[in-house]
Design an enzyme around this catalytic site. Structure first.
Site, PDB file in Angstrom:
ATOM      1  N   CYS A 187     -40.372   7.798  29.985  1.00 57.72           N
ATOM      2  CA  CYS A 187     -41.156   9.261  31.000  1.00 57.72           C
ATOM      3  C   CYS A 187     -42.973   8.799  30.913  1.00 57.72           C
ATOM      4  O   CYS A 187     -43.447   7.931  30.721  1.00 57.72           O
ATOM      5  CB  CYS A 187     -41.808  10.158  29.471  1.00 57.72           C
ATOM      6  SG  CYS A 187     -42.464  11.555  30.130  1.00 57.72           S
ATOM      7  N   TRP A 188     -42.580   8.819  32.331  1.00 52.70           N
ATOM      8  CA  TRP A 188     -43.748   8.538  33.401  1.00 52.70           C
ATOM      9  C   TRP A 188     -45.258   9.339  33.612  1.00 52.70           C
ATOM     10  O   TRP A 188     -46.257   9.441  33.517  1.00 52.70           O
ATOM     11  CB  TRP A 188     -43.149   9.387  34.590  1.00 52.70           C
ATOM     12  CG  TRP A 188     -41.499   8.512  35.295  1.00 52.70           C
ATOM     13  CD1 TRP A 188     -41.125   8.164  34.900  1.00 52.70           C
ATOM     14  CD2 TRP A 188     -41.321   8.574  36.967  1.00 52.70           C
ATOM     15  NE1 TRP A 188     -40.159   6.897  35.571  1.00 52.70           N
ATOM     16  CE2 TRP A 188     -40.277   8.166  36.924  1.00 52.70           C
ATOM     17  CE3 TRP A 188     -41.629   9.074  37.864  1.00 52.70           C
ATOM     18  CZ2 TRP A 188     -39.767   7.894  38.155  1.00 52.70           C
ATOM     19  CZ3 TRP A 188     -41.210   9.710  39.095  1.00 52.70           C
ATOM     20  CH2 TRP A 188     -39.939   8.367  39.252  1.00 52.70           C
ATOM     21  N   GLU A 189     -44.842  10.077  32.329  1.00 55.61           N
ATOM     22  CA  GLU A 189     -46.522  11.021  32.524  1.00 55.61           C
ATOM     23  C   GLU A 189     -46.881  11.706  33.043  1.00 55.61           C
ATOM     24  O   GLU A 189     -48.404  11.407  32.563  1.00 55.61           O
ATOM     25  CB  GLU A 189     -47.292  10.387  31.183  1.00 55.61           C
ATOM     26  CG  GLU A 189     -46.406   9.060  29.992  1.00 55.61           C
ATOM     27  CD  GLU A 189     -47.532   8.986  29.738  1.00 55.61           C
ATOM     28  OE1 GLU A 189     -48.760   8.492  29.995  1.00 55.61           O
ATOM     29  OE2 GLU A 189     -46.966   7.343  28.102  1.00 55.61           O
TER      30      GLU A 189
END
Length: 160
Positions: free
Chosen positions: A42-44
């Protein structure tokens, strides 16, 4: 803080799937609910959190600001124009101080008209910052880059 989905709130509309830049939000074919297939990737960016109309997506907080046993709840209030990150510690204490204005546009309201934008001039493309770009994206001859122009052939099982 990777995201996760509350299955009881999700209706499987797929807006999180459409907006996820890392393509890790998927719809379970059996349950018809969204889920994060790879939380570690997840790239957040929290685009899925912002796009979910049912507030079904939340995040897992890191231990440096929310110790073990906590919960993080994201609440987007369109009327007030705020997004609140509410942390509840394991002792029941709540922290409501993480409040920020919403700076993104509502879903589907901002569609860039890139076709109306002027092409970059040669002076812009030949700057020191982009000295490799024209060569690698084949912009010098204003032609489309194809497999043939690069001396390649389509091979089964290879993604280009």
């Amino acid at each position: 803080m990777p995201t996760f989905v509350y299955m009881t709130r999700c209706d499987g509309c797929g807006q999180c799937v459409d907006i996820c830049p890392s393509d890790i939000m998927h719809i379970d074919k059996t349950l018809r609910r969204a889920y994060n297939i790879e939380p570690n990737m997840c790239w957040e960016c929290y685009s899925c959190v912002k796009a979910c109309p049912h507030h079904a997506i939340d995040v897992r907080g890191y231990a440096d600001f929310a110790p073990l046993g906590h919960s993080v709840r994201v609440h987007r209030d369109e009327e007030k124009g705020t997004i609140a990150w509410r942390i509840k510690f394991r002792n029941g204490k709540k922290d409501f101080d993480l409040l920020a204005p919403i700076t993104t546009k509502p879903w589907g309201t901002c569609i860039p008209q890139l076709a109306n934008e002027a092409a970059p001039a040669d002076s812009m493309r030949d700057t020191q910052l982009l000295y490799n770009e024209p060569k690698y994206v084949a912009m010098n001859d204003n032609a489309l880059m194809t497999l043939e122009s690069n001396g390649l052939e389509i091979k089964e099982g290879v993604y280009y």
